[in-house]
Motif scaffolding. Sequence first.
Motif, mmCIF file in Angstrom:
data_model
loop_
_atom_site.group_PDB
_atom_site.id
_atom_site.type_symbol
_atom_site.label_atom_id
_atom_site.label_comp_id
_atom_site.label_asym_id
_atom_site.label_seq_id
_atom_site.Cartn_x
_atom_site.Cartn_y
_atom_site.Cartn_z
ATOM 1 N N GLN A 35 -42.965 -39.467 20.791
ATOM 2 C CA GLN A 35 -43.910 -38.606 20.075
ATOM 3 C C GLN A 35 -44.096 -37.284 20.806
ATOM 4 O O GLN A 35 -44.139 -37.230 22.034
ATOM 5 N N GLY A 36 -44.211 -36.228 20.021
ATOM 6 C CA GLY A 36 -44.565 -34.898 20.527
ATOM 7 C C GLY A 36 -44.892 -34.058 19.316
ATOM 8 O O GLY A 36 -44.825 -34.547 18.184
ATOM 9 N N GLY A 53 -28.676 -42.918 19.492
ATOM 10 C CA GLY A 53 -28.883 -43.517 18.166
ATOM 11 C C GLY A 53 -29.905 -44.644 18.166
ATOM 12 O O GLY A 53 -30.423 -45.015 17.112
ATOM 13 N N ARG A 54 -30.248 -45.194 19.340
ATOM 14 C CA ARG A 54 -31.211 -46.305 19.403
ATOM 15 C C ARG A 54 -32.650 -45.802 19.357
ATOM 16 O O ARG A 54 -33.577 -46.589 19.190
ATOM 17 N N HIS A 55 -32.829 -44.494 19.581
ATOM 18 C CA HIS A 55 -34.185 -43.964 19.736
ATOM 19 C C HIS A 55 -34.597 -43.174 18.502
ATOM 20 O O HIS A 55 -33.765 -42.763 17.702
ATOM 21 N N ARG A 56 -35.906 -42.915 18.396
ATOM 22 C CA ARG A 56 -36.424 -42.206 17.238
ATOM 23 C C ARG A 56 -37.470 -41.203 17.686
ATOM 24 O O ARG A 56 -38.216 -41.492 18.626
ATOM 25 N N ILE A 57 -37.509 -40.050 17.034
ATOM 26 C CA ILE A 57 -38.577 -39.099 17.378
ATOM 27 C C ILE A 57 -39.646 -39.114 16.282
ATOM 28 O O ILE A 57 -39.347 -39.356 15.109
ATOM 29 N N ILE A 58 -40.879 -38.854 16.695
ATOM 30 C CA ILE A 58 -41.998 -38.774 15.750
ATOM 31 C C ILE A 58 -42.754 -37.494 16.077
ATOM 32 O O ILE A 58 -43.487 -37.436 17.076
ATOM 33 N N ALA A 59 -42.532 -36.473 15.266
ATOM 34 C CA ALA A 59 -43.192 -35.189 15.520
ATOM 35 C C ALA A 59 -44.529 -35.188 14.798
ATOM 36 O O ALA A 59 -44.583 -35.103 13.573
ATOM 37 N N VAL A 60 -45.592 -35.318 15.568
ATOM 38 C CA VAL A 60 -46.929 -35.357 14.956
ATOM 39 C C VAL A 60 -47.947 -34.805 15.953
ATOM 40 O O VAL A 60 -47.826 -35.024 17.156
ATOM 41 N N ASP A 61 -48.899 -34.060 15.410
ATOM 42 C CA ASP A 61 -50.004 -33.561 16.226
ATOM 43 C C ASP A 61 -51.068 -34.649 16.265
ATOM 44 O O ASP A 61 -51.601 -35.037 15.221
ATOM 45 N N ALA A 67 -52.786 -39.153 12.159
ATOM 46 C CA ALA A 67 -51.756 -39.261 13.214
ATOM 47 C C ALA A 67 -51.606 -40.700 13.699
ATOM 48 O O ALA A 67 -50.489 -41.200 13.863
ATOM 49 N N VAL A 68 -52.737 -41.364 13.920
ATOM 50 C CA VAL A 68 -52.667 -42.739 14.440
ATOM 51 C C VAL A 68 -51.992 -43.649 13.407
ATOM 52 O O VAL A 68 -51.102 -44.441 13.756
ATOM 53 N N ASP A 69 -52.365 -43.500 12.140
ATOM 54 C CA ASP A 69 -51.751 -44.334 11.084
ATOM 55 C C ASP A 69 -50.238 -44.116 11.049
ATOM 56 O O ASP A 69 -49.464 -45.055 10.874
#
Length: 269
Positions: A35-36, A53-61, A67-69
């Motif tokens: 997350q960032g 490829g095993r990882h995922r990004i989550i761009a959220v403030d 954001a928590v949901d």
Amino acid sequence: MELNDKTVLLTGASGGIGAALAQELAAAGARLLLQGRDRPRLNRLLAGLPDSGRHRIIAVDLLMPGAVDGLVQAVRDAGGLDLLINNAGTSRFAWLEDQPAGDIHHQLTLNLTMPVLLTRSLLPCLRRPGLIMNIGSTFGAIGYPGYSVYCAGKAGLRGFSEALDRELAGSGVRVLYFAPRATRTTLNSPQVVELNTALGNHTDSPEWVAAQALQALQKQQQRRWLGWPERLLVRLNALFPALLDRALARQRATIAHYAGHPADKEISP
Ligand SMILES: NC(=O)c1ccc[n+]([C@@H]2O[C@H](COP(=O)([O-])OP(=O)(O)OC[C@H]3O[C@@H](n4cnc5c(N)ncnc54)[C@H](OP(=O)(O)O)[C@@H]3O)[C@@H](O)[C@H]2O)c1
């Protein structure tokens, strides 16, 4: 905890310590949810990780509603979680009276309220054995002029970590508190860097801090304070706070200078 094949949510992954920790965790075989706020920076980080490829990004403030949901959903999509690292944080070096109310609210929310809320919402998704690591600071144990709001947030995070670890005793979930000292990242403004130089304060590289965090996770160290003499000062402040009162009183004018709070402003009627 053995980290190979474990699913980890790391907040603040786009920052200095977060990006270095992502490298350590990926090298240890963990699957990362990163997350960032800064999507391009997260993408660059992802591209540089082993087995990207095993990882995922989550761009959220984290300060935005929902954001928590969003993070809970990402964890559900990943099939659950083994480790939550509450690392996202911010700091403002300034005398309290020089800080707008909005900045104070922002710091306390990101540094304390969000880790508490995120932990609460993710506890049901956390597999047993599971771990939560909260990234604190030396300033979570030592009140420092110019950092009253940051100290309040990090001291709160320390209390939260200790209480929750005791609350969850026997549940299979441990809560760790990991406290770096000054680290060379963009969290610290040029004034803070100058202050540290003027006072001869030691600073660490984010890579070294990340390696220590990995070790604390593997050994499940419940409390870890980084750096010497900071580790000693944390203990002295707990046992003999008047010693630190006197030492910091001697530094106060220098600190006020770099915080942009001239002494004459204080003594004017
Ligand atoms: N650097 C130090 O001297 C030091 C010392 C002791 C403890 N720490 C602690 O270590 C942790 C990491 O700090 P760092 O030095 O790596 O700082 P950093 O380089 O400034 O990184 C901060 C991270 O937090 C994220 N973040 C900031 N505001 C956010 C928001 N509103 N919503 C979501 N994410 C947000 C940033 O995302 P974006 O990049 O997208 O903005 C970034 O990933 C913090 O908890 C800090 O308090 C740092």
